[in-house]
Design an enzyme around this catalytic site. Sequence first.
Site, PDB file in Angstrom:
ATOM      1  N   HIS A  75       0.833  -1.207   0.000  1.00  0.00           N
ATOM      2  CA  HIS A  75       0.000   0.000   0.000  1.00  0.00           C
ATOM      3  C   HIS A  75       0.862   1.250   0.000  1.00  0.00           C
ATOM      4  O   HIS A  75       1.847   1.322   0.720  1.00  0.00           O
ATOM      5  CB  HIS A  75      -0.903   0.024   1.241  1.00  0.00           C
ATOM      6  CG  HIS A  75      -2.066  -0.917   1.147  1.00  0.00           C
ATOM      7  ND1 HIS A  75      -3.067  -0.956   2.069  1.00  0.00           N
ATOM      8  CD2 HIS A  75      -2.383  -1.849   0.212  1.00  0.00           C
ATOM      9  CE1 HIS A  75      -3.963  -1.859   1.719  1.00  0.00           C
ATOM     10  NE2 HIS A  75      -3.557  -2.430   0.608  1.00  0.00           N
ATOM     11  N   TYR A 204      -8.496   4.636   9.016  1.00  0.00           N
ATOM     12  CA  TYR A 204      -8.711   4.949  10.433  1.00  0.00           C
ATOM     13  C   TYR A 204      -9.813   6.001  10.512  1.00  0.00           C
ATOM     14  O   TYR A 204      -9.651   7.093   9.964  1.00  0.00           O
ATOM     15  CB  TYR A 204      -7.437   5.528  11.058  1.00  0.00           C
ATOM     16  CG  TYR A 204      -6.264   4.560  11.152  1.00  0.00           C
ATOM     17  CD1 TYR A 204      -5.457   4.294  10.053  1.00  0.00           C
ATOM     18  CD2 TYR A 204      -5.957   3.931  12.360  1.00  0.00           C
ATOM     19  CE1 TYR A 204      -4.379   3.425  10.153  1.00  0.00           C
ATOM     20  CE2 TYR A 204      -4.879   3.062  12.470  1.00  0.00           C
ATOM     21  CZ  TYR A 204      -4.094   2.811  11.362  1.00  0.00           C
ATOM     22  OH  TYR A 204      -3.029   1.953  11.459  1.00  0.00           O
ATOM     23  N   PRO A 296      -2.598  -0.801  19.716  1.00  0.00           N
ATOM     24  CA  PRO A 296      -2.411  -1.213  18.321  1.00  0.00           C
ATOM     25  C   PRO A 296      -2.535  -0.096  17.272  1.00  0.00           C
ATOM     26  O   PRO A 296      -2.140  -0.310  16.124  1.00  0.00           O
ATOM     27  CB  PRO A 296      -3.497  -2.266  18.103  1.00  0.00           C
ATOM     28  CG  PRO A 296      -4.477  -2.060  19.190  1.00  0.00           C
ATOM     29  CD  PRO A 296      -3.747  -1.474  20.342  1.00  0.00           C
ATOM     30  N   LYS A 300       2.343  -1.041  15.421  1.00  0.00           N
ATOM     31  CA  LYS A 300       3.773  -1.138  15.713  1.00  0.00           C
ATOM     32  C   LYS A 300       4.211  -2.420  16.425  1.00  0.00           C
ATOM     33  O   LYS A 300       5.403  -2.749  16.426  1.00  0.00           O
ATOM     34  CB  LYS A 300       4.207   0.064  16.577  1.00  0.00           C
ATOM     35  CG  LYS A 300       4.258   1.374  15.819  1.00  0.00           C
ATOM     36  CD  LYS A 300       5.431   1.396  14.852  1.00  0.00           C
ATOM     37  CE  LYS A 300       5.285   2.452  13.804  1.00  0.00           C
ATOM     38  NZ  LYS A 300       5.518   2.012  12.455  1.00  0.00           N
ATOM     39  N   TYR A 388       5.064   5.875  10.607  1.00  0.00           N
ATOM     40  CA  TYR A 388       4.200   4.763  10.221  1.00  0.00           C
ATOM     41  C   TYR A 388       4.958   3.751   9.350  1.00  0.00           C
ATOM     42  O   TYR A 388       4.890   2.539   9.588  1.00  0.00           O
ATOM     43  CB  TYR A 388       2.944   5.274   9.490  1.00  0.00           C
ATOM     44  CG  TYR A 388       1.815   4.292   9.503  1.00  0.00           C
ATOM     45  CD1 TYR A 388       1.872   3.137   8.721  1.00  0.00           C
ATOM     46  CD2 TYR A 388       0.692   4.477  10.300  1.00  0.00           C
ATOM     47  CE1 TYR A 388       0.853   2.208   8.734  1.00  0.00           C
ATOM     48  CE2 TYR A 388      -0.343   3.540  10.319  1.00  0.00           C
ATOM     49  CZ  TYR A 388      -0.249   2.420   9.540  1.00  0.00           C
ATOM     50  OH  TYR A 388      -1.264   1.490   9.572  1.00  0.00           O
TER      51      TYR A 388
HETATM   52  P1  FAD Z   1       3.868 -13.068  20.900  1.00  0.00           P
HETATM   53  O1  FAD Z   1       3.358 -13.002  19.528  1.00  0.00           O
HETATM   54  O2  FAD Z   1       2.913 -12.881  22.029  1.00  0.00           O
HETATM   55  O3  FAD Z   1       4.586 -14.474  21.044  1.00  0.00           O
HETATM   56  C1  FAD Z   1       4.972 -15.006  22.276  1.00  0.00           C
HETATM   57  C2  FAD Z   1       4.964 -16.515  22.191  1.00  0.00           C
HETATM   58  O4  FAD Z   1       5.437 -17.047  23.416  1.00  0.00           O
HETATM   59  C3  FAD Z   1       3.575 -17.082  21.981  1.00  0.00           C
HETATM   60  O5  FAD Z   1       3.578 -17.971  20.891  1.00  0.00           O
HETATM   61  C4  FAD Z   1       3.244 -17.763  23.297  1.00  0.00           C
HETATM   62  O6  FAD Z   1       2.394 -18.871  23.122  1.00  0.00           O
HETATM   63  C5  FAD Z   1       4.636 -18.149  23.777  1.00  0.00           C
HETATM   64  N1  FAD Z   1       4.730 -18.342  25.215  1.00  0.00           N
HETATM   65  C6  FAD Z   1       4.131 -17.636  26.209  1.00  0.00           C
HETATM   66  N2  FAD Z   1       4.484 -18.121  27.405  1.00  0.00           N
HETATM   67  C7  FAD Z   1       5.334 -19.149  27.176  1.00  0.00           C
HETATM   68  C8  FAD Z   1       6.022 -20.048  28.027  1.00  0.00           C
HETATM   69  N3  FAD Z   1       5.886 -20.004  29.359  1.00  0.00           N
HETATM   70  N4  FAD Z   1       6.798 -20.976  27.473  1.00  0.00           N
HETATM   71  C9  FAD Z   1       6.933 -21.057  26.123  1.00  0.00           C
HETATM   72  N5  FAD Z   1       6.289 -20.215  25.259  1.00  0.00           N
HETATM   73  C10 FAD Z   1       5.499 -19.292  25.801  1.00  0.00           C
HETATM   74  N6  FAD Z   1      -0.433  -5.472  17.064  1.00  0.00           N
HETATM   75  C11 FAD Z   1      -0.741  -4.694  16.046  1.00  0.00           C
HETATM   76  O7  FAD Z   1       0.127  -3.971  15.580  1.00  0.00           O
HETATM   77  N7  FAD Z   1      -2.016  -4.715  15.519  1.00  0.00           N
HETATM   78  C12 FAD Z   1      -2.996  -5.535  16.019  1.00  0.00           C
HETATM   79  O8  FAD Z   1      -4.116  -5.549  15.532  1.00  0.00           O
HETATM   80  C13 FAD Z   1      -2.695  -6.349  17.107  1.00  0.00           C
HETATM   81  N8  FAD Z   1      -3.625  -7.180  17.648  1.00  0.00           N
HETATM   82  C14 FAD Z   1      -3.288  -7.934  18.740  1.00  0.00           C
HETATM   83  C15 FAD Z   1      -4.247  -8.767  19.344  1.00  0.00           C
HETATM   84  C16 FAD Z   1      -3.932  -9.522  20.485  1.00  0.00           C
HETATM   85  C17 FAD Z   1      -4.991 -10.408  21.126  1.00  0.00           C
HETATM   86  C18 FAD Z   1      -2.636  -9.450  21.028  1.00  0.00           C
HETATM   87  C19 FAD Z   1      -2.269 -10.239  22.267  1.00  0.00           C
HETATM   88  C20 FAD Z   1      -1.664  -8.641  20.400  1.00  0.00           C
HETATM   89  C21 FAD Z   1      -1.983  -7.876  19.269  1.00  0.00           C
HETATM   90  N9  FAD Z   1      -1.031  -7.060  18.631  1.00  0.00           N
HETATM   91  C22 FAD Z   1      -1.366  -6.292  17.600  1.00  0.00           C
HETATM   92  C23 FAD Z   1       0.340  -7.019  19.035  1.00  0.00           C
HETATM   93  C24 FAD Z   1       1.236  -7.934  18.192  1.00  0.00           C
HETATM   94  O9  FAD Z   1       0.498  -9.032  17.752  1.00  0.00           O
HETATM   95  C25 FAD Z   1       2.397  -8.295  19.096  1.00  0.00           C
HETATM   96  O10 FAD Z   1       3.128  -7.115  19.330  1.00  0.00           O
HETATM   97  C26 FAD Z   1       3.304  -9.391  18.540  1.00  0.00           C
HETATM   98  O11 FAD Z   1       2.626 -10.622  18.540  1.00  0.00           O
HETATM   99  C27 FAD Z   1       4.575  -9.493  19.393  1.00  0.00           C
HETATM  100  O12 FAD Z   1       5.308 -10.624  19.045  1.00  0.00           O
HETATM  101  P2  FAD Z   1       6.126 -11.431  20.141  1.00  0.00           P
HETATM  102  O13 FAD Z   1       6.800 -12.516  19.404  1.00  0.00           O
HETATM  103  O14 FAD Z   1       6.921 -10.495  20.955  1.00  0.00           O
HETATM  104  O15 FAD Z   1       5.033 -12.014  21.149  1.00  0.00           O
HETATM  105  C1  DHB Z   2      -4.257  -3.499  11.397  1.00  0.00           C
HETATM  106  C2  DHB Z   2      -3.991  -3.448  12.735  1.00  0.00           C
HETATM  107  C3  DHB Z   2      -3.610  -2.269  13.314  1.00  0.00           C
HETATM  108  O1  DHB Z   2      -3.333  -2.204  14.610  1.00  0.00           O
HETATM  109  C4  DHB Z   2      -3.502  -1.101  12.548  1.00  0.00           C
HETATM  110  O2  DHB Z   2      -3.141   0.037  13.157  1.00  0.00           O
HETATM  111  C5  DHB Z   2      -3.770  -1.165  11.209  1.00  0.00           C
HETATM  112  C6  DHB Z   2      -4.144  -2.365  10.622  1.00  0.00           C
HETATM  113  C7  DHB Z   2      -4.651  -4.799  10.788  1.00  0.00           C
HETATM  114  O3  DHB Z   2      -4.829  -5.760  11.551  1.00  0.00           O
HETATM  115  O4  DHB Z   2      -4.796  -4.879   9.582  1.00  0.00           O
END
Ligand code: FAD
Ligand code: DHB
Length: 395
Positions: A75, A204, A296, A300, A388
């Site tokens: 995009h 948005y 969110p 980021k 962004y």
């Molecule tokens: P995670 O993706 O949380 O990965 C951590 C992993 O560690 C998981 O697979 C978990 O199962 C594992 N784990 C946990 N505890 C243990 C343990 N004790 N032993 C072994 N493994 C373990 N960001 C956006 O920008 N836009 C969004 O729309 C958005 N929606 C989200 C919705 C939800 C419900 C959540 C929780 C987060 C969302 N985020 C969003 C944030 C984004 O998804 C996260 O910032 C991203 O997943 C971070 O990646 P990570 O690998 O640090 O953590």
């Molecule tokens: C999406 C999620 C976000 O948090 C955002 O700011 C824009 C798009 C998405 O899931 O597509």
Amino acid sequence: MEVIRTQVAIVGAGPAGLMLAHLLQRSGIDAVVLEARSRQYVEQRVRAGVLEHPTVQLLCDTGVGDRLQREGLQHRGICLRFDRVDHHLDFVALTGRSITVYGQQEVVKDLIAARLAAGGPILFDVGNVRLSGLDTDEPVIAFTGRDGVERVVRPAVVAGCDGFHGVCRPQVPGGYLQAFEREYPFAWLGILAKAAPVQAEVTYAYSDRGFALASMRSPEISRLYLQVGPDETLDAWPDGRIWEELNARLALDQGFALNEGPVLERSITAMRSFVVEPMRYGRLFLAGDAAHIVPPTGAKGMNLAVADVAVLAEALERYFATGATDLLDGYSERCLRRVWRAEHFSWWMTSMLHLTPGADAFERRLQLSQLRYVTSSEAAAISLAENYVGLPYGA
Ligand code: FAD
Ligand code: DHB
């Protein structure tokens, strides 16, 4: 008891843990990934969807960008919708860079496939993960394998990539980490729907009824979000109400209606800002959501997780090649500069676009003024755009 010796033990197979494993694999560093959930669960967990330019570049440069380049939606910018009119921000014109819409679980699938193809272990479905000796040269991780057998990993370094609710951060002795936190008086209700997106770009919407976001995953799948109260539950939101509220908040003077279709997934996510400093304790290095959370708005979270492990991988490469600890010692400070920039940007986007319960007319006028400013001043638009699309690593 079975003892697994490795250079790096990675706790968590989300974007942070899997990307770290991938980067280390490419440098010939041995790592073991421990994941509490099943492969199917982590590959299907619907979360973020917008990849910054530096994230896309890193995935492509390191050989895991083929499907992203084929199926990702590149995009030029985003839309800010307010006063019932669309205001387009063209990031390519403003910064020379674009963003890519590609689901987080697709990134996760690609990284798991790459690791397994390279013969690297990921231990799914592990339980009872316990860390000890983090402040010594010999950290130990004990866990129960999928087969119910107790095992021990003895790594040189532990990467805590286990998300906000993981076990690594709580292992750090009380008082060592400083936490910074904000909670917001609203949450996001998100749905994934089998319905063709109407709008061409991520939109948005600021409205009197609250914030709404219209995004997509493919030409057939929409991803939509609504600001809701922090304590609301999905029971209060049958599909009809969700579509009606989305259409009301996304309304345009020229007329607007979403394509509606079956809801494939729905969830409510609390909104929080959170950072711990430093992102390291002894041999434990925290990365991604284990160390910081952003609301969110601005997309980021996943991008920051990838940026952290890019820094960590470089530091570990140097350490294992030469024994030098300077980059490891600088890890937290280097990451936190980017983290705090993203914390500010996410807080600012959130504050500009959401309806705070009880907000007075003064606050609403400030929000509208800010929205008009970022969509009319080139200087203000560039500031939003460069944050962004993602500032270059090291900026
Ligand atoms: P995670 O993706 O949380 O990965 C951590 C992993 O560690 C998981 O697979 C978990 O199962 C594992 N784990 C946990 N505890 C243990 C343990 N004790 N032993 C072994 N493994 C373990 N960001 C956006 O920008 N836009 C969004 O729309 C958005 N929606 C989200 C919705 C939800 C419900 C959540 C929780 C987060 C969302 N985020 C969003 C944030 C984004 O998804 C996260 O910032 C991203 O997943 C971070 O990646 P990570 O690998 O640090 O953590
Ligand atoms: C999406 C999620 C976000 O948090 C955002 O700011 C824009 C798009 C998405 O899931 O597509």
